[in-house]
Structure formats: C-alpha cells, structure tokens
Design an enzyme around this catalytic site. Structure first.
Site, short mmCIF file in Angstrom:
data_model
loop_
_atom_site.label_atom_id
_atom_site.label_comp_id
_atom_site.label_asym_id
_atom_site.label_seq_id
_atom_site.Cartn_x
_atom_site.Cartn_y
_atom_site.Cartn_z
N CYS A 136 -8.54 8.99 -2.20
CA CYS A 136 -7.60 8.71 -3.58
C CYS A 136 -8.09 8.02 -4.42
O CYS A 136 -8.57 6.86 -3.85
CB CYS A 136 -5.83 8.83 -3.23
SG CYS A 136 -5.69 9.67 -1.83
N ASP A 144 1.43 1.81 0.23
CA ASP A 144 1.68 3.26 0.57
C ASP A 144 2.99 3.71 0.13
O ASP A 144 3.05 4.79 0.56
CB ASP A 144 0.94 3.64 2.03
CG ASP A 144 -0.42 3.54 1.85
OD1 ASP A 144 -0.92 3.03 1.32
OD2 ASP A 144 -0.68 3.34 3.34
N ARG A 190 -4.05 15.81 3.31
CA ARG A 190 -3.97 15.16 3.72
C ARG A 190 -3.15 13.65 4.52
O ARG A 190 -4.17 13.75 5.42
CB ARG A 190 -4.59 14.19 2.27
CG ARG A 190 -6.53 14.21 2.63
CD ARG A 190 -6.82 13.12 1.20
NE ARG A 190 -7.91 13.52 0.51
CZ ARG A 190 -8.43 12.98 0.06
NH1 ARG A 190 -8.29 11.92 -0.73
NH2 ARG A 190 -9.76 13.20 -0.72
N LYS A 236 -0.61 8.30 10.51
CA LYS A 236 -2.71 8.96 9.70
C LYS A 236 -3.84 7.28 10.02
O LYS A 236 -5.09 8.07 9.75
CB LYS A 236 -2.65 9.81 8.22
CG LYS A 236 -3.89 9.09 7.53
CD LYS A 236 -3.90 9.77 6.10
CE LYS A 236 -3.21 8.40 4.76
NZ LYS A 236 -5.12 8.15 4.42
N ASN A 237 -3.11 6.73 9.18
CA ASN A 237 -4.36 5.27 8.73
C ASN A 237 -4.94 4.81 10.01
O ASN A 237 -5.16 3.90 10.76
CB ASN A 237 -3.89 4.42 8.46
CG ASN A 237 -3.16 4.80 6.88
OD1 ASN A 237 -4.20 5.86 6.52
ND2 ASN A 237 -2.95 4.24 5.98
N ARG A 275 -11.25 0.19 -4.96
CA ARG A 275 -11.64 0.59 -3.60
C ARG A 275 -13.00 -0.19 -3.43
O ARG A 275 -13.96 0.85 -2.73
CB ARG A 275 -11.41 1.72 -3.45
CG ARG A 275 -9.79 2.10 -3.62
CD ARG A 275 -9.30 3.52 -2.99
NE ARG A 275 -8.47 3.02 -1.02
CZ ARG A 275 -8.23 4.06 -0.45
NH1 ARG A 275 -8.65 5.36 -0.79
NH2 ARG A 275 -7.86 3.40 -0.03
N1 EPU Z 1 -10.90 -4.59 -1.41
C1 EPU Z 1 -11.55 -4.94 -1.27
N2 EPU Z 1 -13.31 -5.12 -1.26
C2 EPU Z 1 -13.07 -4.68 0.16
C3 EPU Z 1 -11.73 -3.98 0.96
C4 EPU Z 1 -10.92 -4.02 -0.19
O1 EPU Z 1 -12.40 -5.46 -2.96
O2 EPU Z 1 -14.14 -4.85 1.21
C5 EPU Z 1 -9.58 -4.81 -1.07
C6 EPU Z 1 -9.67 -2.97 -1.99
O3 EPU Z 1 -9.96 -2.71 -3.33
C7 EPU Z 1 -7.56 -3.45 -2.52
C8 EPU Z 1 -7.28 -3.93 -1.57
O4 EPU Z 1 -8.59 -4.62 -1.05
O5 EPU Z 1 -7.13 -3.50 -3.74
C9 EPU Z 1 -6.82 -3.62 0.11
O6 EPU Z 1 -7.76 -2.66 0.35
P1 EPU Z 1 -7.60 -2.25 1.91
O7 EPU Z 1 -9.01 -2.34 2.76
O8 EPU Z 1 -6.97 -3.25 2.90
O9 EPU Z 1 -7.61 -0.95 2.10
P2 EPU Z 1 -7.53 0.94 2.83
O10 EPU Z 1 -8.94 0.08 3.77
O11 EPU Z 1 -9.16 0.64 1.58
C10 EPU Z 1 -6.11 1.10 3.74
C11 EPU Z 1 -5.78 2.25 4.32
C12 EPU Z 1 -4.71 2.84 2.71
C13 EPU Z 1 -3.97 2.07 2.53
C14 EPU Z 1 -4.21 0.05 2.73
C15 EPU Z 1 -3.34 -0.72 3.02
C16 EPU Z 1 -6.57 4.00 5.40
C17 EPU Z 1 -7.71 5.50 5.54
N3 EPU Z 1 -6.52 3.74 4.40
O12 EPU Z 1 -7.10 1.48 3.23
O13 EPU Z 1 -4.29 4.12 2.76
O14 EPU Z 1 -2.78 1.64 1.10
O15 EPU Z 1 -5.07 0.04 3.86
O16 EPU Z 1 -2.70 -0.46 4.01
O17 EPU Z 1 -6.65 3.43 6.13
C18 EPU Z 1 -2.69 5.81 2.20
O18 EPU Z 1 -2.41 6.26 3.30
O19 EPU Z 1 -2.12 6.62 1.68
C19 EPU Z 1 -3.76 5.17 1.72
C20 EPU Z 1 -4.65 4.79 0.40
#
Ligand code: EPU
Length: 417
Positions: free
Chosen positions: A116, A304, A398, A22-23, A121
């Site tokens: 979610c 995750d 999802r 998915k990711n 985030r």
């Molecule tokens: N963060 C910031 N600022 C930013 C971006 C992130 O403070 O600009 C913080 C977030 O708030 C969080 C941490 O950094 O506390 C990690 O966020 P990251 O950006 O790495 O995660 P993401 O891109 O929002 C993706 C996956 C998530 C998975 C995370 C970590 C997607 C669409 N989502 O999220 O997947 O948990 O990376 O591996 O790719 C899931 O699949 O259940 C899921 C939530």
C-alpha cells in the site's frame, strides 16, 4: 473490477471468528524456505497476500499443499533464481524473501517490494542489517542482488524499531555463524510469532517481544507444526464495528492482550466491553465522547487501526485529534470519509487530523485508497444512511479474510458486485 456495496443501518449481532494474522503469516511463509523438511502452518487466513506469496514459492520450485486454513511447504528442492519484478511488487511482504533466501543460499536476486502506498517505506534498515551480517548489496534502480560469501553474526542497532527489518534480520541470521544481537528491535506480537516458528524448527532466538533479540546461529532447521496468532488488526476492525452498530457482537478467537491500546481508547470514549479469555463482547452503548489518538510502535496505538478509528471518531461527540507518527501518508482515506459527511481537517504536513463529531454519514461512491483505508470506508458504509459503493476493493481483500461473508453472517447487508 468488483466493488463492495453496502446498505447501511443494519445492526450486527452474533459471533465473528477472527482469522490468523496477516502480518504474521506473510513472514512465516517465506521463513518456511529456510527449512529443508516439510513445515505445516495452520490458521492461515484466506487473503490475497497469501496467494501472492504462494506464487513466489511456486516460482522458486517449492512444493506447497494448501487446504482451508492450512499450508504445507517443502522447500528442499527450491531453486536460487531471480524473483521477478512482477512477483516482488505484488506485495510488501515479498521483502521477507530477501532475508530468507539470503539465509538459505547466501544470495537473493529480487526487486523492491510493493504494498500500500501510505508513505515512502524505504528498506534501508533491512539492508543495513544484511550488510552487518556480511552481505554485499548491488542495487540498480529497484533491482537488488544481495549476496554473502558467508553470513556472520553481528550486533545490529536499528535506528527505528521496524517490524520488517527486525524479522528480515532474524531470517538472515538464523543460520549465520555465531551470535547476532538486534538492538532497538520491534516488539510486535507478530515478531514473537515468527521467532517461535523459527525456534520450533530448531533456531535459537531469545528476547523476541522485547527490544533486544539475540539469535545464535544453527546449521539445520527441521520440520515443525506452527499456528498463526489471531489477527489483532482484523479483531480491532470488528470491535470498532461492534461499538458502532453491534448488538452484543462477540469477537471470537482473539488474544485481548494484543489489543490493549485499542481497548483502552474505546473505554475512554465510553464503549462497554466484556473481555473474556479469547473473546470480547461489545455491549450496546449509544453515546460516545471524543478522544485523541497517537500512533506508535507496539504496545502503542497501532497505525494499522488509525484509519478505522477515524471512522469511529466521526460518531463521538466533540473534537478528536489523530496524530500519525509511523507513516507520512496515511490520511488519504479521510478525504473519502469527508465525501460521506465526516467533518475532518487534515493538517498540511499530513501528520495530524482533527475530527469533529458526531456527524451523520451518508452512503455514496468511495474509493479504497489502501488496505486499512478501504476497511475504514467499509465500517463507515455499515453505519451510513443509504448505499455505499467502494471501489478498488482488491486492497481490502489483501488483508481481510472473507470479510463480506463474515459480515453477512452477522446481519450486514453487504455484497461484492
Ligand atoms: N522504515 C524505514 N526504513 C526501513 C524500514 C522502515 O525508514 O528500513 C520506516 C517506514 O518507512 C515506516 C516505519 O519505519 O515509516 C515503520 O515501518 P516498519 O518497517 O515497521 O513497517 P513494515 O514492515 O513496512 C509492517 C506491516 C504494516 C504495519 C507496520 C507497522 C507487513 C507486511 N506490514 O510494515 O502493515 O503498518 O509493520 O506495524 O507486515 C497493514 O497491515 O496495513 C500494514 C501496512
């Protein structure tokens, strides 16, 4: 609203094939618009996040052909217009259109993404990256207009190795003039998969999978064929099911290296596995001991899988401590697990939880709080006595390809009602 109903206690045996990640696919689809020729992505999972991205592509006038496990995208005629609030908020990964539209048109007009609710985030690191590439950001409430006269490569240090920010900056930088270096970049396998896709189209990205990624801008991206890597979180979810209620269950079509943290932790508790080149067979074991987990960025224990591991730890003897370091609000599902009989205590700051096992779980009505929380309850339902009914299952659908059908095939008594 449909629900999932599970009659617990039926062992799982046979083979579970793992689908595309998915990711990874949720970034590959927006990335495809950077190209003006047809690109083909295979091993695409059937999940609603993909449907939602497809709707954004249709809105932008891209041509899409989706058959089972495959999507063909031609974005030569796409229109640079606003991605509406409804479309943006459908899923978290809509934010990849920020980098992709910026890379293609030097402008994007869209809204804060959905996803979610597992923490605040923010997307400040994505925006910081775009600014360093020369973009100007106009933000009004949740509405963003990000535009640049010209994107120019730069050195970008991420305060945190964010998966989303790393990929988004790669997308914006691929066609920028000159060289971009992302320092403290995320190193998840999904980043490597996206960089490989872009390189297959002619991009020049080096270092994906390490903490320094270098992107040398190119003018043109061409057609390519690309395969989505296996979903390590889906695989981990089924591995945990196999450890709890499997009878030599085989988890197939995976990259075991991507699951090292989980495998190490399961081994610590006493789970026995036969690890093949692209599969794992979980041996029948019945007594597990408690362990502690701490979520970290890759290759650490993945956030995750934290909630799903929590269900597993309710069946381990002794006290386990879970520390969640990535998100501020990823313990909501533990309260639902408590309703099923788990002995769980959550610390006030929501960062640590203690699980005392082994406890018998009993079926009841529970609520899916988020994607992985829903999956953790589904795992609990498989081992609980009696019937478990899970509400709000759209979260689960999802991110898990045909989860009900896959489980029915290996002997679970599970259905959508
Ligand atoms: N963060 C910031 N600022 C930013 C971006 C992130 O403070 O600009 C913080 C977030 O708030 C969080 C941490 O950094 O506390 C990690 O966020 P990251 O950006 O790495 O995660 P993401 O891109 O929002 C993706 C996956 C998530 C998975 C995370 C970590 C997607 C669409 N989502 O999220 O997947 O948990 O990376 O591996 O790719 C899931 O699949 O259940 C899921 C939530």
């Amino acid at each position: 609203m449909p629900k999932i109903r599970i009659e617990g206690g039926h062992p799982l045996s046979g083979i579970i094939p793992i689908s595309g990640a998915k990711n990874s696919v949720v970034a590959l689809i927006p990335a495809a618009i950077l190209c003006d020729e047809t690109v083909t992505i295979s091993n695409v999972p059937e999940i609603t996040d993909v449907d939602d991205l497809e709707n954004i592509l249709i809105h932008l006038n891209a041509q899409i052909k989706r058959t089972k496990e495959r999507v063909e995208i031609n974005a030569s005629n796409i229109i640079n217009k606003e991605i509406t609030e409804t479309l943006s908020k459908k899923l978290r990964a809509s934010y990849y259109f920020m980098g992709a539209m910026l890379g293609k048109f030097n402008k994007v007009d869209m809204y804060f993404p959905g996803g979610c609710s597992i923490g605040a985030r923010p997307i400040n690191l994505h925006l910081k990256g775009f600014e360093l590439l020369g973009a100007k950001i106009t933000e009004e409430g949740s509405h963003f207009i990000i535009e640049a006269e010209k994107l120019k490569g730069n050195k970008i240090y991420l305060d945190f190795p964010s998966v989303g920010a790393t990929i988004n900056i790669m997308l914006a930088a691929v066609k920028a003039k000159g060289k971009t270096v992302i320092e403290n970049a995320a190193a998840e396998p999904e980043i490597v998969n996206v960089a490989t896709f872009l390189n297959n189209m002619g991009a020049k990205i080096k270092g994906a999978g390490t903490n320094t990624i270098t992107i040398s801008g190119v003018r043109y991206l061409h057609s390519c064929f690309h395969e989505v890597i296996p979903d390590r979180i889906e695989a981990g979810t089924y591995l945990i099911m196999g450890a709890l209620i499997g009878e030599n269950l085989k988890i197939d079509n995976i990259i075991p290296n991507h699951l090292e943290a989980l495998i190490a932790k399961l081994k610590e508790t006493g789970v026995e596995m036969e690890i093949g080149l692209d599969n794992i067979v979980i041996k029948e074991t019945n007594k597990y001991k408690a362990t502690d987990i701490k979520t970290l960025v890759y290759p650490g224990f993945p956030t995750d899988l934290q909630q799903i591991m929590a269900t597993f730890l309710t069946q381990c003897h002794g006290k386990s401590i879970i520390e969640e370091t990535i998100y501020e609000n990823r313990f909501q599902s533990l309260l639902e697990l408590q309703k099923m009989g788990a002995n769980v205590k959550i610390r006030k700051d929501n960062r640590k939880a203690t699980i005392n096992g082994k406890t018998k779980l009993h079926g009841t009505d529970v609520n899916s709080t988020d994607l992985r929380g829903g999956a953790s309850l589904l795992v609990a339902g498989l081992i609980a006595s009696g019937t478990t009914t899970i509400d709000n299952i759209s979260y689960i659908l999802r991110g898990y390809d045909n989860i009900v059908e896959k489980l029915q095939k290996v002997g679970a008594k599970i259905e959508i009602i």
